[in-house]
Design a protein around this motif. Structure first.
Motif, PDB file in Angstrom:
ATOM      1  N   LEU A 157       0.855  -1.217  -0.038  1.00  9.18           N
ATOM      2  CA  LEU A 157       0.013  -0.088  -0.116  1.00  9.18           C
ATOM      3  C   LEU A 157       0.971   1.261  -0.088  1.00  9.18           C
ATOM      4  CD1 LEU A 157      -3.077  -0.854   2.252  1.00  9.18           C
ATOM      5  CD2 LEU A 157      -3.110  -0.472   0.032  1.00  9.18           C
ATOM      6  N   PRO A 158       0.736   2.214  -0.852  1.00 11.02           N
ATOM      7  CA  PRO A 158       1.501   3.346  -0.748  1.00 11.02           C
ATOM      8  C   PRO A 158       1.169   4.314   0.397  1.00 11.02           C
ATOM      9  CG  PRO A 158      -0.490   3.938  -2.347  1.00 11.02           C
ATOM     10  CD  PRO A 158      -0.366   2.256  -1.892  1.00 11.02           C
ATOM     11  N   GLY A 159       2.444   4.897   1.058  1.00  5.38           N
ATOM     12  CA  GLY A 159       2.229   5.411   1.978  1.00  5.38           C
ATOM     13  C   GLY A 159       2.536   4.790   3.318  1.00  5.38           C
ATOM     14  N   THR A 160       2.416   3.571   3.328  1.00  7.94           N
ATOM     15  CA  THR A 160       2.686   2.867   4.704  1.00  7.94           C
ATOM     16  C   THR A 160       3.890   3.080   5.368  1.00  7.94           C
ATOM     17  OG1 THR A 160       2.773   0.658   5.549  1.00  7.94           O
ATOM     18  CG2 THR A 160       3.532   0.643   3.377  1.00  7.94           C
ATOM     19  N   PRO A 161       3.944   3.315   6.526  1.00  6.73           N
ATOM     20  CA  PRO A 161       5.104   3.748   7.177  1.00  6.73           C
ATOM     21  C   PRO A 161       5.876   2.493   7.671  1.00  6.73           C
ATOM     22  CG  PRO A 161       3.413   4.084   8.756  1.00  6.73           C
ATOM     23  CD  PRO A 161       2.900   3.598   7.474  1.00  6.73           C
ATOM     24  N   ALA A 162       5.699   1.508   7.231  1.00 10.98           N
ATOM     25  CA  ALA A 162       6.367   0.088   7.886  1.00 10.98           C
ATOM     26  C   ALA A 162       8.045   0.453   7.254  1.00 10.98           C
ATOM     27  CB  ALA A 162       5.774  -0.832   7.042  1.00 10.98           C
ATOM     28  N   ILE A 163       8.813  -0.088   8.007  1.00 11.49           N
ATOM     29  CA  ILE A 163      10.274   0.064   7.810  1.00 11.49           C
ATOM     30  C   ILE A 163      10.502  -0.772   6.561  1.00 11.49           C
ATOM     31  CG2 ILE A 163      10.777  -2.109   9.096  1.00 11.49           C
ATOM     32  CD1 ILE A 163      13.487  -0.612  10.024  1.00 11.49           C
ATOM     33  N   GLN A 164       9.853  -1.662   6.078  1.00  5.03           N
ATOM     34  CA  GLN A 164      10.079  -2.365   4.713  1.00  5.03           C
ATOM     35  C   GLN A 164       9.749  -1.427   3.727  1.00  5.03           C
ATOM     36  OE1 GLN A 164       8.218  -3.533   7.415  1.00  5.03           O
ATOM     37  NE2 GLN A 164       9.410  -5.375   8.108  1.00  5.03           N
ATOM     38  N   ASN A 165       8.830  -0.473   3.818  1.00 13.30           N
ATOM     39  CA  ASN A 165       8.525   0.560   2.699  1.00 13.30           C
ATOM     40  C   ASN A 165       9.674   1.775   2.809  1.00 13.30           C
ATOM     41  OD1 ASN A 165       7.158   1.431   0.402  1.00 13.30           O
ATOM     42  ND2 ASN A 165       5.934   2.600   1.645  1.00 13.30           N
ATOM     43  N   ALA A 166      10.472   1.905   3.914  1.00 16.10           N
ATOM     44  CA  ALA A 166      11.135   3.006   4.225  1.00 16.10           C
ATOM     45  C   ALA A 166      12.462   2.610   3.881  1.00 16.10           C
ATOM     46  CB  ALA A 166      11.138   3.370   5.770  1.00 16.10           C
ATOM     47  N   ILE A 167      12.858   1.380   3.911  1.00 16.76           N
ATOM     48  CA  ILE A 167      14.460   1.219   3.589  1.00 16.76           C
ATOM     49  C   ILE A 167      14.863   1.488   1.985  1.00 16.76           C
ATOM     50  CG2 ILE A 167      15.984  -0.703   3.293  1.00 16.76           C
ATOM     51  CD1 ILE A 167      14.923  -1.731   5.955  1.00 16.76           C
ATOM     52  N   PRO A 168      13.971   1.263   1.170  1.00 16.43           N
ATOM     53  CA  PRO A 168      14.473   1.392  -0.303  1.00 16.43           C
ATOM     54  C   PRO A 168      14.755   2.982  -0.627  1.00 16.43           C
ATOM     55  CG  PRO A 168      12.825  -0.189  -0.062  1.00 16.43           C
ATOM     56  CD  PRO A 168      12.898   0.590   1.201  1.00 16.43           C
ATOM     57  N   MET A 169      14.275   3.858   0.288  1.00 19.64           N
ATOM     58  CA  MET A 169      14.097   5.309  -0.074  1.00 19.64           C
ATOM     59  C   MET A 169      15.573   5.949  -0.165  1.00 19.64           C
ATOM     60  SD  MET A 169      10.738   6.764   2.151  1.00 19.64           S
ATOM     61  CE  MET A 169      11.538   6.585   3.664  1.00 19.64           C
ATOM     62  N   VAL A 393       9.449  -2.784  -6.253  1.00 18.98           N
ATOM     63  CA  VAL A 393       9.716  -4.186  -6.314  1.00 18.98           C
ATOM     64  C   VAL A 393      10.338  -4.798  -5.187  1.00 18.98           C
ATOM     65  CG1 VAL A 393      11.238  -5.817  -7.851  1.00 18.98           C
ATOM     66  CG2 VAL A 393       9.482  -4.486  -9.017  1.00 18.98           C
ATOM     67  N   THR A 394      11.527  -3.884  -4.865  1.00 19.37           N
ATOM     68  CA  THR A 394      12.148  -4.507  -3.502  1.00 19.37           C
ATOM     69  C   THR A 394      11.525  -4.760  -2.452  1.00 19.37           C
ATOM     70  OG1 THR A 394      14.075  -3.225  -4.580  1.00 19.37           O
ATOM     71  CG2 THR A 394      14.243  -3.807  -2.157  1.00 19.37           C
ATOM     72  N   ALA A 395      10.499  -3.820  -2.053  1.00 21.22           N
ATOM     73  CA  ALA A 395       9.704  -4.134  -1.089  1.00 21.22           C
ATOM     74  C   ALA A 395       8.782  -5.314  -1.074  1.00 21.22           C
ATOM     75  CB  ALA A 395       8.699  -2.791  -0.937  1.00 21.22           C
ATOM     76  N   LEU A 396       8.148  -5.476  -2.178  1.00 19.31           N
ATOM     77  CA  LEU A 396       7.236  -6.697  -2.454  1.00 19.31           C
ATOM     78  C   LEU A 396       8.077  -8.147  -2.370  1.00 19.31           C
ATOM     79  CD1 LEU A 396       5.038  -5.425  -5.385  1.00 19.31           C
ATOM     80  CD2 LEU A 396       4.402  -5.654  -2.960  1.00 19.31           C
ATOM     81  N   ALA A 397       9.353  -7.916  -3.238  1.00 19.05           N
ATOM     82  CA  ALA A 397      10.255  -9.186  -3.130  1.00 19.05           C
ATOM     83  C   ALA A 397      10.568  -9.560  -1.793  1.00 19.05           C
ATOM     84  CB  ALA A 397      11.347  -8.851  -3.844  1.00 19.05           C
ATOM     85  N   THR A 398      10.960  -8.648  -0.775  1.00 18.07           N
ATOM     86  CA  THR A 398      11.321  -9.171   0.546  1.00 18.07           C
ATOM     87  C   THR A 398       9.926  -9.528   1.458  1.00 18.07           C
ATOM     88  OG1 THR A 398      11.484  -6.726   1.087  1.00 18.07           O
ATOM     89  CG2 THR A 398      13.496  -7.851   0.572  1.00 18.07           C
ATOM     90  N   GLY A 399       8.828  -9.265   1.031  1.00 26.83           N
ATOM     91  CA  GLY A 399       7.591  -9.556   1.878  1.00 26.83           C
ATOM     92  C   GLY A 399       7.097 -10.679   1.466  1.00 26.83           C
ATOM     93  N   GLY A 400       7.842 -11.863   0.907  1.00 27.13           N
ATOM     94  CA  GLY A 400       7.635 -13.039   0.661  1.00 27.13           C
ATOM     95  C   GLY A 400       8.071 -14.260   1.307  1.00 27.13           C
ATOM     96  N   LEU A 401       9.378 -14.500   0.814  1.00 27.29           N
ATOM     97  CA  LEU A 401      10.340 -15.591   1.372  1.00 27.29           C
ATOM     98  C   LEU A 401      10.685 -15.095   3.061  1.00 27.29           C
ATOM     99  CD1 LEU A 401      12.345 -16.586  -1.469  1.00 27.29           C
ATOM    100  CD2 LEU A 401      10.240 -17.563  -0.810  1.00 27.29           C
ATOM    101  N   ASP A 402      10.429 -14.061   3.204  1.00 30.08           N
ATOM    102  CA  ASP A 402      10.790 -13.302   4.492  1.00 30.08           C
ATOM    103  C   ASP A 402      10.172 -14.305   5.646  1.00 30.08           C
ATOM    104  OD1 ASP A 402       8.400 -11.884   3.763  1.00 30.08           O
ATOM    105  OD2 ASP A 402       8.668 -10.978   5.819  1.00 30.08           O
ATOM    106  N   ALA A 403       8.788 -14.500   5.435  1.00 30.29           N
ATOM    107  CA  ALA A 403       7.831 -15.415   6.384  1.00 30.29           C
ATOM    108  C   ALA A 403       8.123 -16.755   6.394  1.00 30.29           C
ATOM    109  CB  ALA A 403       6.544 -14.807   5.937  1.00 30.29           C
ATOM    110  N   LEU A 404       9.329 -17.194   6.018  1.00 36.16           N
ATOM    111  CA  LEU A 404       9.409 -18.662   6.329  1.00 36.16           C
ATOM    112  C   LEU A 404       9.398 -19.136   7.921  1.00 36.16           C
ATOM    113  CD1 LEU A 404      12.262 -19.403   3.480  1.00 36.16           C
ATOM    114  CD2 LEU A 404       9.864 -20.048   3.588  1.00 36.16           C
ATOM    115  N   PRO A 405       9.816 -20.289   8.097  1.00 39.29           N
ATOM    116  CA  PRO A 405       9.339 -20.533   9.787  1.00 39.29           C
ATOM    117  C   PRO A 405      10.360 -19.855  10.778  1.00 39.29           C
ATOM    118  CG  PRO A 405       9.302 -22.665   8.324  1.00 39.29           C
ATOM    119  CD  PRO A 405       9.765 -21.381   7.277  1.00 39.29           C
ATOM    120  N   HIS A 406      11.578 -19.468  10.159  1.00 39.73           N
ATOM    121  CA  HIS A 406      12.423 -18.900  11.118  1.00 39.73           C
ATOM    122  C   HIS A 406      12.102 -17.252  11.292  1.00 39.73           C
ATOM    123  CE1 HIS A 406      14.252 -18.332   7.141  1.00 39.73           C
ATOM    124  NE2 HIS A 406      15.096 -17.719   7.525  1.00 39.73           N
TER     125      HIS A 406
END
Length: 453
Positions: A157-169, A393-406
């Motif tokens: 979502l555009p504008g979300t202040p989550a750190i995952q959306n902030a790091i690429p800036m 793309v960076t934000a979306l890409a890291t929001g998938g495999l990150d949720a593996l069991p660990h």
């Protein structure tokens, strides 16, 4: 074959042991040592020259973001504002729609900047009562919370202040609203697909509900409209600062050596997020002064609460940095560089792989962008791609495999509910890994045909 063993064995051990409840903060350095040992790298040098600098660099760059996010979350939780908002969603949607209600409540809170850990602890008791009333198996609660807090409001979502959306800036000179059209499409896929899956499982495994909802909001909680104001402020102030106020200001002094010699555009996006969260904290303290009897105690607890997720993530960043520095990792790096497609597709794969290795979206993203961000930006410019596309793309890409069991947040969710990975991780994987990966593929396809929008 040996190269793949060096990479895979520490990761498998990290996943298996974290799934059994071992602390990620402990496992990350231990598995980094295992990786270095298998690769015959000097152990002490690996820890002091690779692991610790990566860990420290992450803390240095993002401590304030974690701190302010935790402070805001603590004020919202301590005042009853977060609970009041969640209850308002329940009244609006109805307890019969337990899954959708939980997802919307989590989405509303996280999109407004409340820490996902705070959301989990706030919403879980409410979700447990709703699921019992509706006859929905409680093993789906972690997946419902993950869908609302770990997916579309975290990366899409555009504008979300989550750190995952902030790091690429700072890497791409963008802001939180990068590629809004593509982000909204990805969010619709994540939310819609996730709800379809969870509702299907809920109907198939449904149990007899109680028909009664005994969850109540505290007597002195603020009204829902008032609890919503700080969240609105975060989104509105960030948009105003990043798109109007900061671009019109003179920050040329940042190019001087004493201030780092950096391009102001790489910092103003992060500054907008920090300022917005700080403003929301001050507004919350003013609005909820009657509900918060000891504000300094609440803020102190919030500061303490920021340390665990910060250090867990930083430790995983250190582990990922060690893995990325191994000679064996060159095999993966070359495979990514040689894959067909352009800069966006290649960056998506690199970020996804590193997020999977670290079990952290922010950790994997930091490693990928530190190592490859400048190169991919040059490639994108040569291909005529908008840097905003790389951000999304960076934000979306890291929001998938990150949720593996660990993943630390997944482990926290299961711990809160007293559930094991065997009982509850399957639905979490579907909504927090499989569907987000599908959304990423769709976004890449649309960007290839229509460009950035």
């Amino acid at each position: 074959m040996v190269a793949w063993l060096v990479l895979i064995l520490p990761l498998v051990l990290l996943i298996a042991l974290s799934a059994r409840g071992t602390s990620v903060m402990l496992l990350a350095p231990l598995m980094a040592l295992v990786a270095a040992l298998l690769a015959t790298q000097p152990l002490l040098a690996t820890m002091t020259q690779v692991f610790m600098p990566a860990l420290g660099g992450f803390v240095t760059e993002f401590f304030l973001l974690f701190l302010l996010g935790a402070l805001f979350g603590k004020v919202m939780a301590h005042s009853g504002a977060a609970e009041a908002l969640a209850q308002a969603v329940v009244r609006r949607l109805g307890a019969d729609h337990a899954i959708a209600t939980t997802v919307v409540a989590c989405g509303l809170l996280t999109y407004g900047g409340v820490s996902l850990f705070v959301v989990a602890f706030t919403v879980y008791p409410l979700a447990r009562a709703l699921f019992a009333q509706a006859g929905t198996p409680d093993r789906l609660i972690p997946a419902a919370i993950a869908l609302g807090a770990f997916t579309f409001t975290m990366t899409a979502l555009p504008g979300t202040p989550a750190i995952q959306n902030a790091i690429p800036m700072p890497y791409f000179g963008t802001d939180l609203y990068a590629a809004p059209g593509l982000g909204i499409i990805a969010a619709v896929i994540m939310a819609g697909g996730g709800l379809m899956i969870l509702n299907f499982i809920g109907r198939r495994e449904g149990i007899e509900g109680t028909g009664e909802n005994d969850s109540t909001v505290r007597d002195d909680a603020p009204p829902a409209w008032q609890a919503l104001l700080p969240i609105v402020l975060v989104l509105a102030l960030n948009l105003l600062l990043s798109r109007a106020i900061f671009p019109a200001m003179d920050f040329s002094f940042l190019q001087e050596e004493q201030w780092g010699g950096v391009d102001p555009a790489t910092l103003t996006g992060l500054w907008a997020v920090l300022t917005s969260l700080a403003g929301a904290i001050l507004l919350s303290l003013a609005l909820f002064r009657r509900q918060i009897s000891e504000p300094m105690a609440a803020l102190g607890q919030g500061a303490q609460d920021s340390l665990m997720p910060l250090m867990n993530t930083a430790s995983l960043v250190g582990f990922g940095a060690v893995m990325a520095a191994l000679p064996a990792f060159d095999v993966i790096r070359r495979a990514i560089e040689d894959m067909p497609g352009g800069a966006a597709e290649s960056l998506a794969v690199a970020a996804s792989v590193l997020a999977g290795i670290t079990g952290s979206a922010s950790g994997g993203m930091s490693i990928a962008l530190d190592a490859l961000g400048a190169d991919y930006l040059q490639r994108a410019q040569a291909e005529g791609l908008d840097p905003a596309l790389l951000h999304r793309v960076t934000a979306l890409a890291t929001g998938g495999l990150d949720a593996l069991p660990h993943n630390g947040a997944v482990i926290t969710l299961l711990t809160i509910g007293g559930l094991t990975h065997r009982q509850a991780y399957g639905p979490v994987f579907l909504v927090a890994v499989a569907v987000p990966v599908l959304a990423l593929v769709v976004v890449l396809g649309l960007a290839r045909v229509f460009g950035t929008f």
